[in-house]
Scaffold this motif. Structure first.
Motif, PDB file in Angstrom:
ATOM      1  N   GLY A  47      15.232 -64.696-172.718  1.00 20.72           N
ATOM      2  CA  GLY A  47      15.147 -63.498-173.274  1.00 20.72           C
ATOM      3  C   GLY A  47      14.090 -63.044-173.880  1.00 20.72           C
ATOM      4  N   ARG A  48      13.435 -61.640-173.639  1.00 21.56           N
ATOM      5  CA  ARG A  48      11.841 -61.346-174.102  1.00 21.56           C
ATOM      6  C   ARG A  48      11.987 -61.589-175.901  1.00 21.56           C
ATOM      7  NH1 ARG A  48       9.699 -56.244-171.901  1.00 21.56           N
ATOM      8  NH2 ARG A  48       7.881 -56.895-172.917  1.00 21.56           N
ATOM      9  N   GLU A  49      13.186 -61.376-176.559  1.00 22.30           N
ATOM     10  CA  GLU A  49      13.278 -61.462-177.823  1.00 22.30           C
ATOM     11  C   GLU A  49      12.945 -63.147-178.271  1.00 22.30           C
ATOM     12  OE1 GLU A  49      17.625 -62.560-176.459  1.00 22.30           O
ATOM     13  OE2 GLU A  49      15.769 -61.212-175.948  1.00 22.30           O
ATOM     14  N   CYS A  50      13.066 -63.964-177.424  1.00 23.98           N
ATOM     15  CA  CYS A  50      12.708 -65.370-177.868  1.00 23.98           C
ATOM     16  C   CYS A  50      11.592 -65.920-177.318  1.00 23.98           C
ATOM     17  CB  CYS A  50      13.899 -66.088-177.056  1.00 23.98           C
ATOM     18  SG  CYS A  50      15.686 -66.006-177.693  1.00 23.98           S
ATOM     19  N   PHE A  51      10.624 -65.061-177.043  1.00 27.73           N
ATOM     20  CA  PHE A  51       9.254 -65.426-176.800  1.00 27.73           C
ATOM     21  C   PHE A  51       8.554 -65.201-178.292  1.00 27.73           C
ATOM     22  CE2 PHE A  51       4.787 -63.500-176.326  1.00 27.73           C
ATOM     23  CZ  PHE A  51       4.315 -64.748-175.873  1.00 27.73           C
TER      24      PHE A  51
END
Length: 321
Positions: free
Chosen positions: A152-156
């Motif tokens: 998920g991009r939010e976990c980058f």
């Protein structure tokens, strides 16, 4: 916790090495104890056998898909009457090869190779766990998109640039002197990060800050200036693509605590395990390259470390007086 690790070699006994329990058609790897593990196996076979949410930190330094055979020669300088160099007192010396390590670094479809392994890494992280994915400029942008899809991009969390200054220099482009470490959390709101445990570094312009700040040093940013493993450094193993302990020490300091389980399933020379030993972390290392297992056996020894059967031969030398 037990995992069943299938091995293709028969069970043998080696003096000084405590064998893992043998199960029918498989070897039991017990992660509930204090032993660390070095597994000589294909990580694609091992990872699905590990339990969900086992590791607070996963660091991997996979092949970079350079299209080459990565090879490193280990050299030694010896006295010789017909040597090509003259040293102290007029003594002559020459350089001789004492060993080498190598592996093929080319894949027709790199994302097809690495994708299933990254999916397993996501599954194996604890809810507050972190993945550090070490790659270079050839595949970093493709892997970033793939990791966005898996985590998920939010976990980058970070793109860390490890910059160094060594090696050849192209005359046709800017010399490539950095690697990329992509950092992803299992949960963007819960991941563990201990800022206070990170070793501070000197300010590049100490005159621009107070004396107190200059004396204390600053926290590293996402650009890490750190030399490669020195040719004559004490940590050098001679293994191709060995990474310096300082890089792993910073990662383990920030994203794990003593007694946490750390996983490296492209373990290579075993730097993750060596640093974990120093910092009282528990570790599982996996590599399919027999040369890597031999290097790790010499480097990590047998105290508190269990090896699969394929790793036992080099341990005979490692345990000899």
């Amino acid at each position: 916790m037990l995992i069943d690790l299938v091995v293709s070699v028969p069970s043998r006994s080696v003096a000084g090495v405590e064998q893992a329990q043998v199960m029918t058609g498989a070897r039991a790897v017990d992660l509930s104890g204090s032993e660390n593990w070095v597994l000589h196996a294909d990580n694609a076979d091992v990872l699905p056998r590990l339990a969900d949410g086992t590791f607070r930190l996963i660091y991997i330094d996979p092949p970079f898909n350079s299209g080459k055979v990565q090879r490193r020669e280990e050299l030694a300088t010896v006295r010789s009457p017909d040597g090509d160099r003259v040293g102290f007192g007029g003594r002559r010396y020459r350089t001789v090869p004492v060993g080498s390590t190598s592996y093929a670094d080319a894949f027709d479809d790199y994302l097809d190779f690495i994708g299933p392994r990254l999916e397993q890494a996501h599954r194996l992280l604890t809810t507050d766990g972190t993945l550090y994915f070490h790659i270079d400029y050839r595949e970093a942008h493709y892997c970033k998109v793939l990791l966005d899809q898996i985590f998920g991009r939010e976990c980058f969390i970070n793109e860390i640039i490890w910059a160094y200054d060594y090696g050849g220099r192209s005359r046709r482009r800017w010399p490539a002197k950095h690697d990329t470490i992509l950092v992803y959390a299992k949960d963007a709101d819960r991941y563990f990060f201990d800022q206070d445990a990170i070793e501070r570094i000197p300010y590049m312009a100490p005159g621009l800050v107070s004396k107190e700040k200059a004396a204390r040093g600053k926290l590293p940013t996402d650009v890490w200036w750190h030399t490669i493993v020195p040719t004559n450094g004490k940590e050098k193993t001679g293994y191709a693509t060995q990474k310096p302990e300082g890089i792993l020490r910073r990662i383990l300091s920030a994203s794990s605590q003593p007694n946490d389980w750390v996983l490296d399933f492209f373990a290579g020379s075993g730097t993750t395990g060596a640093v974990a030993q120093q910092m009282q972390r528990r570790f599982v290392l996996v590599d399919s390259n027999a040369e890597a297992i031999e290097v790790m056996a010499r480097r990590l020894g047998i105290a508190g470390v269990r090896y699969t059967d394929a790793a036992l031969d080099p341990l005979q030398a490692a345990s000899a007086p």
